[in-house]
Structures are given as C-alpha cells and as structure tokens.
Design an enzyme around this catalytic site. Sequence first.
Site, short mmCIF file in Angstrom:
data_model
loop_
_atom_site.label_atom_id
_atom_site.label_comp_id
_atom_site.label_asym_id
_atom_site.label_seq_id
_atom_site.Cartn_x
_atom_site.Cartn_y
_atom_site.Cartn_z
N SER A 19 0.35 -9.95 59.51
CA SER A 19 0.40 -10.13 60.96
C SER A 19 1.79 -9.89 61.53
CB SER A 19 -0.07 -11.54 61.31
OG SER A 19 0.79 -12.51 60.72
N ALA A 21 4.38 -6.55 63.04
CA ALA A 21 4.17 -5.55 64.10
C ALA A 21 3.01 -4.62 63.75
CB ALA A 21 5.45 -4.73 64.29
N ALA A 22 2.92 -4.23 62.47
CA ALA A 22 1.86 -3.29 62.07
C ALA A 22 0.48 -3.95 62.21
CB ALA A 22 2.10 -2.83 60.63
N LYS A 42 -0.13 -14.97 55.17
CA LYS A 42 0.06 -15.98 54.14
C LYS A 42 0.88 -17.16 54.64
CE LYS A 42 3.52 -13.36 51.52
NZ LYS A 42 3.81 -12.90 50.18
N TRP A 52 12.14 -11.31 62.58
CA TRP A 52 13.59 -11.38 62.38
C TRP A 52 14.33 -10.16 62.90
CZ3 TRP A 52 15.77 -14.84 58.25
CH2 TRP A 52 14.83 -15.81 57.85
N ALA A 53 13.61 -9.11 63.25
CA ALA A 53 14.28 -7.86 63.64
C ALA A 53 15.14 -8.08 64.87
CB ALA A 53 13.24 -6.78 63.89
N GLY A 55 17.90 -5.55 66.22
CA GLY A 55 18.33 -4.38 67.00
C GLY A 55 17.34 -3.88 67.99
N GLU A 124 22.54 3.12 68.26
CA GLU A 124 22.85 2.55 66.95
C GLU A 124 23.34 3.64 66.01
OE1 GLU A 124 19.32 0.50 65.64
OE2 GLU A 124 20.06 -1.36 66.51
N HIS A 242 21.64 -4.13 53.19
CA HIS A 242 22.55 -4.42 54.30
C HIS A 242 23.84 -4.94 53.68
CE1 HIS A 242 24.24 -6.24 57.88
NE2 HIS A 242 23.37 -5.57 58.59
N ARG A 289 27.08 2.10 56.52
CA ARG A 289 26.49 0.94 55.84
C ARG A 289 26.41 1.10 54.31
NH1 ARG A 289 20.57 -1.09 57.89
NH2 ARG A 289 21.73 -1.89 59.62
N HIS A 350 17.26 -5.06 52.19
CA HIS A 350 16.92 -5.13 53.62
C HIS A 350 15.63 -4.40 53.96
CE1 HIS A 350 17.89 -5.83 57.75
NE2 HIS A 350 18.01 -4.56 58.05
N ARG A 385 16.54 5.09 55.64
CA ARG A 385 15.91 4.82 56.95
C ARG A 385 16.94 4.91 58.07
NH1 ARG A 385 15.05 -0.73 59.87
NH2 ARG A 385 16.98 -1.12 58.74
N SER A 390 11.89 1.72 61.85
CA SER A 390 10.82 1.06 61.10
C SER A 390 9.80 0.37 62.00
CB SER A 390 11.41 0.06 60.10
OG SER A 390 12.57 -0.52 60.60
C1 LIG Z 1 16.81 -9.29 59.55
C2 LIG Z 1 16.05 -8.02 59.82
C3 LIG Z 1 16.40 -7.23 60.91
C4 LIG Z 1 15.71 -6.04 61.18
N1 LIG Z 1 16.00 -5.32 62.30
C5 LIG Z 1 15.25 -4.23 62.61
C6 LIG Z 1 15.43 -3.54 63.84
O1 LIG Z 1 16.26 -3.90 64.66
N2 LIG Z 1 14.64 -2.45 64.09
C7 LIG Z 1 13.68 -2.01 63.21
O2 LIG Z 1 13.00 -1.01 63.50
N3 LIG Z 1 13.49 -2.66 62.05
C8 LIG Z 1 14.22 -3.76 61.74
N4 LIG Z 1 13.99 -4.43 60.57
C9 LIG Z 1 12.89 -3.97 59.71
C10 LIG Z 1 11.55 -4.34 60.37
O3 LIG Z 1 11.67 -5.63 60.91
C11 LIG Z 1 10.40 -4.30 59.38
O4 LIG Z 1 10.39 -3.09 58.69
C12 LIG Z 1 9.07 -4.45 60.11
O5 LIG Z 1 9.09 -5.60 60.92
C13 LIG Z 1 7.92 -4.55 59.12
O6 LIG Z 1 6.75 -4.88 59.83
P1 LIG Z 1 5.37 -5.01 59.06
O7 LIG Z 1 4.34 -5.32 60.08
O8 LIG Z 1 5.18 -3.83 58.19
O9 LIG Z 1 5.58 -6.24 58.06
P2 LIG Z 1 6.11 -7.75 58.34
O10 LIG Z 1 6.59 -7.93 59.73
O11 LIG Z 1 7.05 -8.06 57.25
O12 LIG Z 1 4.79 -8.60 58.19
C14 LIG Z 1 4.16 -8.78 56.94
C15 LIG Z 1 2.95 -9.68 57.13
O13 LIG Z 1 2.16 -9.65 55.96
C16 LIG Z 1 1.81 -10.97 55.58
N5 LIG Z 1 1.57 -10.94 54.14
C17 LIG Z 1 2.32 -10.36 53.17
N6 LIG Z 1 1.73 -10.52 51.97
C18 LIG Z 1 0.58 -11.20 52.19
C19 LIG Z 1 -0.47 -11.69 51.35
N7 LIG Z 1 -0.48 -11.51 50.03
N8 LIG Z 1 -1.48 -12.37 51.92
C20 LIG Z 1 -1.50 -12.60 53.26
N9 LIG Z 1 -0.55 -12.15 54.10
C21 LIG Z 1 0.48 -11.46 53.57
C22 LIG Z 1 2.99 -11.81 56.03
O14 LIG Z 1 2.62 -13.17 56.17
C23 LIG Z 1 3.29 -11.15 57.38
O15 LIG Z 1 2.42 -11.64 58.35
C24 LIG Z 1 14.67 -5.62 60.30
C25 LIG Z 1 14.33 -6.41 59.20
C26 LIG Z 1 15.01 -7.60 58.97
C27 LIG Z 1 14.60 -8.45 57.79
#
Ligand SMILES: Cc1cc2nc3c(=O)[nH]c(=O)nc-3n(C[C@H](O)[C@H](O)[C@H](O)COP(=O)(O)OP(=O)(O)OC[C@H]3O[C@@H](n4cnc5c(N)ncnc54)[C@H](O)[C@@H]3O)c2cc1C
Length: 533
Positions: A19, A21-22, A42, A52-53, A55, A124, A242, A289, A350, A385, A390
Amino acid sequence: MPSVSTSSTTPYDVLVLGSGAAGLSLALRLAQKGRSVMVVSKSRLESGSTLWAQGGISAVLDENDSLENHVRDTLVAGGGLCDEEAVRFTVERGPGCIRWLLAQGVQFTRDEEGKQRPLHLTREGGHSHRRVVHAADATGRAVETTLASLAAHHPNITVRERAVVVELIVDRATKRAHGAYLFDRDSGEVEAIGAKTVALCTGGANQVYLYSSNPFGASGDGIAMAWRAGCRVANMEFMQFHPTCLYHKDSRSFLLTEALRGEGGYLRIPTTGERFMPRFDSRAELAPRDVVARAIDHEMKRLGLRHVHLDVTHLPAVFIKEHFPTIYAHCLELGLNITKEPIPVVPSAHFTCGGVMTDLKARTDVDGLYAIGEVACTGLHGANRLASNSLLECLAFAEAAAEDIEQTLSKRPAPPALRQWDASRVTDSDEDVVVSHNWLELRTFMWDYVGIVRTTKRLERALHRVELLQQEIQDYYGHYKITAHLVELRNLVVCAELIVRSAMLRKESRGLHYTLDYPQTLPQARPTILSPA
Ligand SMILES: Cc1cc2nc3c(=O)[nH]c(=O)nc-3n(C[C@H](O)[C@H](O)[C@H](O)COP(=O)(O)OP(=O)(O)OC[C@H]3O[C@@H](n4cnc5c(N)ncnc54)[C@H](O)[C@@H]3O)c2cc1C
C-alpha cells in the site's frame, strides 16, 4: 504449507499486495472503475518507503523543459543500461500522473503568485531543469496520506492491515496467479485469498543491508515471492546507497540530507578530525552521491571505523536551526547538539534499482501477476536511479497496469478453489534467537562483503554464507509456526542471493556496481537477468 481443503472466500477482481504509492494508485484507479479490490499491508495502510520520501516526483511541467531533456537525464544517470523505451514511456506519463494526483487531492507546494506554472518545481542532482514536484520536504507523506484516506473510504476497496503475504498462489502447470496466502499478525492464522489478478507492490529489498534508510518492512518480499513463483529477476546488483544516514543506537533509518554538505558541512575521520573528501575528489564533499558514499566506505574499511563524522559546527548555529529544523530537533532529542558536536554518519542502502522483470504494462512472467514500483525492474533506472524518478515509476506503471487489467479482466476466469494453509506439522518455536541471529548475520555480511565497493573474493565469501543461512532458515521454516520476522528473513536471504549472484556475473564496474577486480566499464551495456530453475 498448503493442504487440500479449499477456500470459501469470495475472490476479488484484483489483489493488491502493498500500500505504498504503487499499490494505492493501482487500487484507486481500478476501484474508481468499479472493480473489487483488496489492498494488503503488512503494517498500517499508510506505510512503506513512500511515506518517508522527502524530495519529490519528477515530471516535465516547465515550459523551458522538455520530455527529451528528462529522457536524456535519466539515460545519463542510468550508466548506459536504461531501456530507452521504458524511459520514454515513463517520462511521457509524468505530467498526466501529477494531474491525477492533484485530482485525488494531493496538496503540492504551489509556485509564487504571478508565476505561470501553478506548481513549484525544485531541481535535484542529475536533473538539467527544474522538474521536481514536491510538498515541502515531505512529498511522500502528502501522497501516501491522501491516497490511503481515499482507499480506506472507497466502497470497492477492502483493506487488510497487519497481514503479511507469505506466498503467492500460482498454478505451476499453467503458470497463472490465483491469489496469495496472508498471515494475520494478530490472530496468527494464515488465509488463502483468491483473485483474478494479483499485483505485487511490495517495495524494495534495502533491509538486506545492516544500514538502510528504508522502513523495516523493505525486506524484498515481493522479489523473493516472484522468484519462487517462476519470474525472472534483473539488475539486482544495482543497490543505491545514500551517503549519510545517522549512526545512533536509538535512531535507525534517519537520513541526513545532502543539503548539509551542500551548505558547507565537512566529512571527517572521527579519530583524527581529518577532512578526507579532498583526497578523493576535487569537488570534495560536493562530489556526486556515489563518489561520496564510496569514499566513506573506503575510509571505514581502511581504518576499521563504525562511522565517520559529518561536521557542521563551523556554520552559524542560527543558520542550522533555521535551515535544518527537523534534523536539529531529532539529534537534540538523542542528546546530540549538531551546532556544537559532529554527527556520526554511515552510508545506507536506499533504493533497489533491480527487481522483478516486467514489460511496459507491468506484466511479469506469470500470467495475471503484475509488479509495480520498487519491487519491479522495468528498465527505467538501468545501473543507477535518477533522483525522484522512483515515485514517478510507481505512478506511471500503476496507470499502465490498471489499463491492462481493465482490458483483460473480463476474459479472466475466477480462480479455482484454493488450498488452505496447513499448520498441523509445525510447532511454536522455542528458539526465536535463530531468527534474530540470522537476520543480523545476513545484514552484517551483506554490508561488509556486498556493499558499496566489492571484490570477487568478498562476493564468494558472501555466497558461501548465504547458502548456509538458506539451509538453516528453510529448515526452521519447515518446522516452526510462521512469524512476520521469519517470513521477512526467508525473503531477505533470497534477495541476498540474487544480489550476490548478479554482482558476480557483472565483470565490470558500472553505475552503482563498483568492483576492485573489474574497475573498467565494458563498451556494451547488458542487463543481468536471472531465471529461476
Ligand atoms: C527516506 C527516503 C526518501 C526517498 N525520497 C524519494 C524522493 O524524494 N523521490 C522519489 O521518487 N523516491 C524517493 N524515495 C524512494 C521511494 O520512496 C520509493 O521507491 C517508493 O516510495 C516505493 O514505493 P512502492 O509503492 O513501490 O513501495 P513502498 O512505498 O515501500 O510500499 C511497500 C508496501 O508493501 C507492503 N508490503 C511489503 N511486503 C509485504 C508483505 N510480505 N505482505 C504485505 N505487505 C507487504 C508494505 O507494508 C508497504 O505497504 C525515497 C525513499 C526513502 C526511504
């Protein structure tokens, strides 16, 4: 283990695993079209790295910018390994995805009145133009909380929080996805959930390293599950670090923005106070970086240090408090006054550039199984990246997957009756220490042997240890009842193996993969593709 009794749960049109962004954008797009969706997290619904993102999200919205510029910047950052078609596809969807987020109610920072464009854009590293849409310095939070609130109230969306996906349900003969097994953290039960379509949106694998900027849940569950289900995985050697994460026993995963160095902070050796970056690069602390992360890693390994220092004590205290209020307050809470004392820092894992291979519709090798966001390898990032690409990838591929699911759903049959989970042959563990010990051991040797600077010898050592741990963890998994940490450890060790094996196959240094045994970059860039047996 699955047994032969069947599930009575009504199947969903789409089962969204994750849950961030994707996951949330996919779920909302489909629910808004009338599809029945279950979203699984989970932990809480608002979770993942997305929250946590800081930027922002890259998209071409300035009249002086162009899609072509964004494509070029992404290709340059990717070290020659990006799939140009995937880059163009993603970049072209950028402006539309931002409009979609605005329509959902996400409050981005606006530009000054009188300026032509409505949104404020920052610039950036690696971007040739201003093109990063943001909500102050908490963009992910703005996106995540808005989408989570919509999902929680949508009548077509069922939310399952604190439910850990243990395994995908895939028919081996037809190679078709039918659902997943969910472990309920509160009841301890495992339930089979059926769906016509399944989407992995589970994020990256950055917790495979001792230090990570990511939340604890970033354990590569989706990558490992897809691998076990028969999907190819690509480019896992490209893990982005990072350079500066706070090193403190009571504070994990706290990033110290690169702006601290940008504003004049120095990196020093704790024992001597030496400012070491000038020895590595003429730009010193302002080098890119990866160069900074590599230099810190080099000094830590050379001197056997646990951390280095980031020193801003020579900057005016008022300036620090005004420009870095969150960092100042967080460190002060830990008893560290950064206007008077240097900050202990380590580089941290990161971002996972590689992952489950998909096409431009986010389809994997398993029929009816999609992979979106950091779990996936679409070809966008190549060997490194570009900042803020992302979140854009999450949004662009969620849109593409939603379109494909919409078009194909009517032709997909409901899943067959599913086998229930059988826990009759496992018992409560009386030695949880095995899980905590192996978790720490894995992350420590991955950090020491498969981190920022690699050698063939260290990779071989790591592979040997991965194989031993895999046997031990598999044995434990076969005898004891499931816990969330056991599920994560079982997946982390698979991701570790995929990273090590990919790194061993790359006989060159490119992008984020740097090895002392092959410091040159080969003339031809090729992805590393691993296929399950
Ligand atoms: C500190 C930080 C700063 C960042 N800043 C930026 C930025 O400024 N710009 C940018 O583009 N990117 C940034 N990124 C990267 C970006 O945030 C991530 O790549 C992106 O949010 C990933 O999104 P996602 O939906 O793929 O996964 P996530 O947002 O990581 O979500 C994963 C989900 O899967 C669930 N999950 C995982 N495994 C299981 C399981 N086995 N069973 C049930 N649920 C599960 C979790 O509970 C969660 O809900 C940053 C990352 C970090 C850590």
